[in-house]
Design an enzyme around this catalytic site. Structure first.
Site: not given
Length: 462
Positions: A93, A95, A171
């Site tokens: 996907d 983003d 992260d």
């Protein structure tokens, strides 16, 4: 008539107060000017020698980018899609991250909705496809981070900031790369390009603090290690092992979501192995931990082989596998290991007890549990050679679990090749839909109308 101007003095707005204000929905205003932030000192732009081919980007995601950038909002592609494209892999996907606030994005795109409490995001819908758009965020802590003695998981993270602040709150360094399609360059604030070239997984900031903020990052780190075959740097690895008990603080729904992602990533077997070695399953799924720890367990070898078959089947599938088919494949070794010999079909209660051994702590819904049990029972029915005739296979087409059964058999046919023909028969057979029930009242009224018409015609004079 004369219109006099408004001579009242406007109140001066204190800029410090504006920066610190918080709306009623728990979302803090952006720090500084989000539209035109100050140029950061450690920003590195990488003009690519071989630019990323834009035809490999999702066309709908590119439409969202063009719309936001056309309205003068700073917008980038971010995260796993850029990491995978730079590694020559196909992203699942795409983003985007932008300077526009969530409620503004919602107004721009009518085919969208706001989601999330902890992270306020916007999902833009294109049919069944979803393009996720987030706003630049900054760390919610006042001093840039919590004190080590007082850190805990973040319950809300809706403090907006600049693109540099957004990169620093992500992260891992390899997930914090921005890509600007108009300039065709990668923007790196955290030395992520170097870690990507060296095959390193490194946490941004203090690893122990960041893992405690969101313990699910422990599972994500091991998934990246298994999928990309990268190495976790020693400092991050030590913090990971220390923070494993913190996973007990996460909700079972989030753990269950990550487990489903692992089963679909194409590297489920190595990832499960890493998680068992780190004793993660001892907290989130004790049944799986016992199977991996005891070499004499009758279902241990079968579960490892089944995970390898799942990894082979997932890339070959045309569409995405459902939860029921993947979890049924995961639980099958436990059910088969303790099933009585012969071609008998185990009962529903027996299947539920064995499936609960694996999924007891993951908060599986009753509906999904029933699907898993029925898929397993149909599998045992079709495993009997006597039930593999076209006439008996046709009965399964009337089942509401047909889609899950065909997905499950596409995995298990790699083990038992005799089921390939059965799966082909199921997919070729037309699905028999039950005929709609006729309402007795409507039929009665219809007959009465016909009778009254006949009487009226008969009563007419000739």
């Amino acid at each position: 008539m004369t219109c006099w101007p408004n001579l009242r003095k406007k109140k001066k707005v204190n800029p410090k107060r504006f920066k610190e204000r918080t709306r009623n929905d728990g979302v803090s205003a952006p720090s500084g000017n989000v539209m035109n932030p100050k140029p950061p000192q450690n920003k590195v732009n990488f003009p690519l020698v071989k630019p990323l081919p834009h035809h490999s980007f999702d066309s709908d995601a590119m439409k969202v980018y063009e719309r936001l950038s056309g309205l003068k909002y700073k917008t980038y592609f971010v995260g796993g899609c850029i990491r995978d494209l730079l590694l020559g892999m196909k992203p699942k996907d795409f983003d985007l991250v932008t300077s526009a606030l969530p409620r503004r994005i919602r107004k721009i795109f009518r085919n969208s909705r706001l989601i999330g409490k902890r992270f306020l995001l916007v999902n833009v819908f294109f049919g069944d496809k979803i393009v996720e758009v987030s706003t630049f965020r900054r760390t919610p802590w006042e001093n840039g981070g919590p004190e080590k003695s007082n850190f805990s998981p973040i319950s809300r993270d809706n403090s907006f900031g600049t693109d540099e602040e957004d990169a620093l709150r992500r992260d891992f360094t390899i997930n914090a790369l921005f890509y600007d399609p108009s300039e065709r360059e990668v923007i790196d604030y955290v030395n992520g390009i170097n870690d990507l070239q060296m095959g390193k997984i490194r946490m941004i900031g203090d690893p122990e603090v960041r893992f405690c903020e969101d313990p699910v990052r422990i599972i994500r780190a091991l998934k990246l290690k298994a999928r990309l075959k990268f190495e976790i740097v020693p400092e991050t690895q030590r913090a990971l092992q220390k923070c494993v008990p913190k996973l007990a603080q996460n909700s079972s729904s989030r753990i269950f979501l990550e487990l489903n992602k692992i089963l679909r990533c194409g590297a489920a077997f190595p990832c499960f192995k890493h998680m068992a070695e780190s004793s993660i399953f001892g907290i989130v799924a004790p049944g799986i931990q016992k199977i991996f720890d005891s070499e004499k367990h009758p279902g241990r070898q079968s579960m490892m082989e089944m995970l390898e078959y799942i990894d082979k089947a997932v890339p070959k599938s045309k569409g995405d596998f459902g939860d029921a088919s993947l979890l049924a494949a995961l639980c099958l070794p436990v059910v088969s290991a303790q099933k009585r010999t012969g071609w008998d079909i185990p009962g529903e209660l027996y299947c539920q007890q064995k499936v609960n051994v694996i999924l007891s702590k993951l908060g599986v819904s009753k509906k999904l549990m029933n699907k898993i049990v029925q898929v397993l029972r149909i599998h045992f029915y079709l495993s009997n050679p006597q039930n593999q005739t076209p006439e008996k296979v046709k009965k399964i087409t009337r089942s509401q679990y047909l889609q899950d059964v065909t997905e499950f058999l596409s995995i298990y046919s790699l083990v038992d090749h005799s089921l390939e023909k059965v799966n082909a028969l199921l997919q070729c057979q037309p699905v028999e839909e039950p005929s709609p029930k006729k309402h007795p009242g409507k039929e009665r009224r219809r007959k009465d109308e016909i009778e009254t018409r006949k009487k009226s015609t008969d009563a007419r004079p000739s």
